[in-house]
Design a protein around this motif. Sequence first.
Motif, short mmCIF file in Angstrom:
data_model
loop_
_atom_site.label_atom_id
_atom_site.label_comp_id
_atom_site.label_asym_id
_atom_site.label_seq_id
_atom_site.Cartn_x
_atom_site.Cartn_y
_atom_site.Cartn_z
N LEU A 1 -17.66 57.30 28.58
CA LEU A 1 -18.56 56.42 29.27
C LEU A 1 -18.82 55.18 28.48
N GLU A 2 -18.24 55.29 27.13
CA GLU A 2 -18.30 54.11 26.46
C GLU A 2 -16.96 53.30 26.93
N GLN A 3 -16.08 53.96 27.49
CA GLN A 3 -14.80 53.41 27.90
C GLN A 3 -14.74 52.97 29.37
N VAL A 4 -15.32 53.51 30.14
CA VAL A 4 -15.43 53.47 31.65
C VAL A 4 -16.85 53.44 32.18
N ASP A 5 -17.06 53.11 33.39
CA ASP A 5 -18.16 52.92 34.07
C ASP A 5 -18.59 54.51 34.59
N LEU A 6 -17.59 55.06 35.24
CA LEU A 6 -17.53 56.42 35.82
C LEU A 6 -16.61 57.16 35.28
N PRO A 7 -17.02 58.58 35.25
CA PRO A 7 -16.35 59.57 34.60
C PRO A 7 -15.16 59.94 35.47
N PRO A 8 -13.98 60.33 35.03
CA PRO A 8 -12.72 60.51 35.68
C PRO A 8 -12.86 62.10 36.08
N GLY B 1 -1.04 62.94 41.46
CA GLY B 1 -0.30 61.97 42.44
C GLY B 1 -1.11 60.95 42.71
N GLN B 2 -2.59 60.84 42.66
CA GLN B 2 -3.44 59.83 43.04
C GLN B 2 -4.01 58.72 41.89
N GLY B 3 -3.56 59.25 40.88
CA GLY B 3 -4.10 58.27 39.59
C GLY B 3 -5.59 58.43 39.13
N VAL B 4 -5.85 57.91 38.29
CA VAL B 4 -7.04 58.21 37.42
C VAL B 4 -8.24 57.60 38.43
N ARG B 5 -9.43 58.51 38.76
CA ARG B 5 -10.19 58.15 39.91
C ARG B 5 -11.43 59.00 39.47
N TYR B 6 -12.58 58.46 40.03
CA TYR B 6 -13.91 59.07 40.01
C TYR B 6 -14.03 59.87 41.67
N GLY B 7 -13.67 61.05 41.62
CA GLY B 7 -13.48 61.60 42.95
C GLY B 7 -14.20 63.00 43.18
N TYR B 8 -13.70 63.96 44.01
CA TYR B 8 -14.28 65.21 44.24
C TYR B 8 -14.60 66.07 43.26
N ASP B 9 -13.86 65.98 42.07
CA ASP B 9 -14.44 66.98 41.00
C ASP B 9 -15.42 65.98 40.22
N ALA B 10 -15.31 64.86 39.84
CA ALA B 10 -15.99 63.96 38.83
C ALA B 10 -17.52 63.67 39.67
N THR B 11 -17.80 63.52 40.86
CA THR B 11 -19.03 63.49 41.56
C THR B 11 -19.90 64.55 41.27
N GLU C 1 -23.86 51.79 42.75
CA GLU C 1 -24.69 50.69 43.53
C GLU C 1 -23.87 49.61 43.70
N GLN C 2 -22.72 49.07 42.96
CA GLN C 2 -21.95 47.91 43.12
C GLN C 2 -21.35 47.76 44.48
N SER C 3 -21.12 49.04 45.34
CA SER C 3 -20.36 48.72 46.55
C SER C 3 -21.26 49.73 47.43
N PRO C 4 -21.69 49.27 48.54
CA PRO C 4 -22.33 50.15 49.52
C PRO C 4 -21.41 51.14 50.21
N GLY C 5 -21.90 52.11 50.88
CA GLY C 5 -21.18 53.04 51.59
C GLY C 5 -20.94 54.34 51.08
N SER C 6 -21.37 54.71 49.82
CA SER C 6 -21.10 55.95 49.24
C SER C 6 -19.87 56.68 49.41
N ALA C 7 -18.69 55.83 48.83
CA ALA C 7 -17.40 56.24 49.02
C ALA C 7 -17.00 57.52 48.08
N ALA C 8 -16.40 58.52 48.76
CA ALA C 8 -15.95 59.79 48.15
C ALA C 8 -15.07 59.72 46.90
N GLU C 9 -14.31 58.49 47.12
CA GLU C 9 -13.40 58.24 45.71
C GLU C 9 -13.65 57.00 45.27
N ARG C 10 -13.63 56.65 44.04
CA ARG C 10 -13.60 55.21 43.37
C ARG C 10 -12.97 55.18 42.32
N ASP C 11 -12.48 54.00 41.73
CA ASP C 11 -11.89 53.87 40.46
C ASP C 11 -13.11 53.81 39.49
#
Length: 356
Positions: free
Chosen positions: A206-213, A235-245, A271-281
């Motif tokens: 979390l010193e490198q990124v805002d959300l854990p991968p 295949g989908q790249g680095v992301r904050y998704g169904y695991d990291a949540t 909180e920077q983007s509304p909608g509670s997306a299941a996957e984020r960068d």
Amino acid sequence: MLLLLAATGLTGCGAGAPGSAAPGPGLTDPSAAFLSTYVDPDGRVVRRDQAGDTVSEGQAYAMLVAVGSGDGDTFRKVWGWTREHLLRPDGTLSWQWADGSVVDASSAADADLDAARALVLAGRTFGDLDLLADGLKLGQAVLDVETVPTSAGRVLTAGSWATGEPWAFNPSYASPAAYAVLGDASGDSRWAELAAGSRAVNARLLEQVDLPPDWAQVHADGHVDPMPGAAGHGGQGVRYGYDATRFPLRYAESCTPEDRSLAARLVPALEQSPGSAAERDLGGRPLTSDRSVVGLEGEAAALAAAGDVAGARDRMAQAVTLQQQTPTYYGGAWAALGPAFLTSTVLGGCAPLPAA
């Protein structure tokens, strides 16, 4: 062993994608709905919306839900099936079972850790020394097979297959509350080492990124890199998704303020983007318009850790509604576990929210 059992105070013994499965009629309690919908009479937890297979994660989730709701009969059935069909020679659990047999014998460390925690809690809750002993054995296997020392401290690897450095690491597998439960029951100092090492490595992330991968890798010198998938395969790249949540849920229930602060650190990005997306960068930008129950529960956990009670309760209510509208195995598990982690101490953590 006898001293450890006596120390518990026991006096008795023996005693992903949307799917179509729906809770049984009239079942609105998330715990009852999950157990009724996804646990077969023999104790097998079926991913009905994912080709009907069974994974060790699901067995562990059902064990946590069952002990949290005081359902000893279901707990024993689920653990009995798990022990019979998934237990490996090294004491950990095979990851996947389908069509009558194990199809992937590798272990998944989060499932093993959750199951060990559940067994120790069940031993205490139901006054069953055998369950407690099974939990201690499984916990020791986790330490022996699925942890490694690094310069940052001891860390939990992804599973039995993560044998080479850099080690595959899933930030959301770390569970400070499970470490505390198992450390108290066993007296093994490696659990405290694991709590400190997990905190250090995840703080470095979390010193490198805002959300854990969803996935990362850890080097012997304690350096940690976000990765696109397990062992770099994804295949989908680095992301904050169904695991990291799950990460904020694991850390918000910790009794240690430094752990809770890691969960709270996610709030600005979420909180920077509304909608509670299941996957984020990893900066918080939505990558999908889909929403997930665990994503909402994760947002609730981060907000709870930051002291926003109203925001946390709002996300939890949205999670329940989403699971009712679009029921899934994974959503059902976390619709039950989220409130148990965040509003109750029944699973051994320190709830950041008052009970409703």
